[in-house]
Write a protein that holds these residues in place. Structure first.
Motif, mmCIF file in Angstrom:
data_model
loop_
_atom_site.group_PDB
_atom_site.id
_atom_site.type_symbol
_atom_site.label_atom_id
_atom_site.label_comp_id
_atom_site.label_asym_id
_atom_site.label_seq_id
_atom_site.Cartn_x
_atom_site.Cartn_y
_atom_site.Cartn_z
ATOM 1 N N ARG A 103 0.836 -1.209 0.000
ATOM 2 C CA ARG A 103 0.000 0.000 0.000
ATOM 3 C C ARG A 103 0.867 1.254 0.000
ATOM 4 N NH1 ARG A 103 -5.067 1.190 1.086
ATOM 5 N NH2 ARG A 103 -5.588 3.193 1.987
ATOM 6 N N LEU A 107 1.006 3.979 -2.970
ATOM 7 C CA LEU A 107 0.614 5.368 -2.717
ATOM 8 C C LEU A 107 1.748 6.345 -3.050
ATOM 9 C CD1 LEU A 107 -1.536 5.000 0.524
ATOM 10 C CD2 LEU A 107 -2.315 5.376 -1.834
ATOM 11 N N GLU A 152 -8.013 5.125 0.055
ATOM 12 C CA GLU A 152 -7.360 6.224 0.786
ATOM 13 C C GLU A 152 -8.304 7.422 0.891
ATOM 14 O OE1 GLU A 152 -3.938 7.639 2.843
ATOM 15 O OE2 GLU A 152 -4.444 5.639 2.136
ATOM 16 N N TYR A 161 -7.702 13.001 -2.540
ATOM 17 C CA TYR A 161 -6.394 12.356 -2.665
ATOM 18 C C TYR A 161 -6.133 11.909 -4.111
ATOM 19 C CZ TYR A 161 -2.376 9.568 -1.224
ATOM 20 O OH TYR A 161 -1.117 9.063 -1.069
#
Length: 172
Positions: A103, A107, A152, A161
């Motif tokens: 993750r 990201l 997210e 985001y």
């Protein structure tokens, strides 16, 4: 003595005042037309110079942004993450659980490309350059990153985001 000189000057001025005012007006008019023409010409020249400076400034900003773009997507970490993401099937994270390490890596990649999207949105990067160089790849990245980015966005305060990444992928 002082009053005699003043009186003589006053008498001369009163006798010629109309002629001197008319003469001064004619002289001012004769000077003003060429001065106006020169002022307009000079203002046009300055405006042309300003336009040239704006164009050069835009080129410099775009060059700097292109350099940043290459830095963002060309770093070893981002290149490795990009290879890893693109090696996954498109539905990898809709079927398999995501580890914290995966993750975080995904990201960081999304944020790097979100910055590219910001530069495109503010016209700092040439759209055709990005499309021709990485357009297909960015669309593929978005399809793989979307599930992680959307999760997210569920966190309070993060609803926007990586929106620039999403918009960029849609445009490309």
């Amino acid at each position: 003595m002082y009053s005699d000189k003043y009186a003589a000057l006053l008498a001369f001025d009163q006798g010629n005042s109309l002629a001197s005012v008319t003469g001064l007006a004619d002289l001012a008019q004769a000077i003003s037309v060429p001065l106006l023409v020169w002022s307009i010409w000079y203002a046009g020249r300055q405006l042309s110079e300003l336009r040239s400076q704006v164009v050069e400034g835009t080129k410099v900003r775009r060059l700097e942004a292109t350099s940043r773009y290459i830095e963002y997507v060309g770093s070893d970490e981002i290149r490795a993450a990009r290879r890893w993401i693109l090696s996954l099937p498109e539905d990898a994270w809709t079927t398999d659980p995501v580890t914290d390490t995966e993750r975080g890596r995904a990201l960081r990649l999304a944020v790097a490309y979100d910055r590219v999207g910001i530069m495109l949105a503010h016209d700092l990067l040439d759209f055709e350059l990005v499309r021709d160089w990485q357009g297909r790849e960015i669309r593929q990245l978005w399809r793989r990153l979307e599930p992680v980015v959307v999760s997210e966005r569920l966190i309070p305060g993060r609803s926007e985001y990586c929106r620039y990444l999403e918009r960029m992928a849609e445009r490309l």
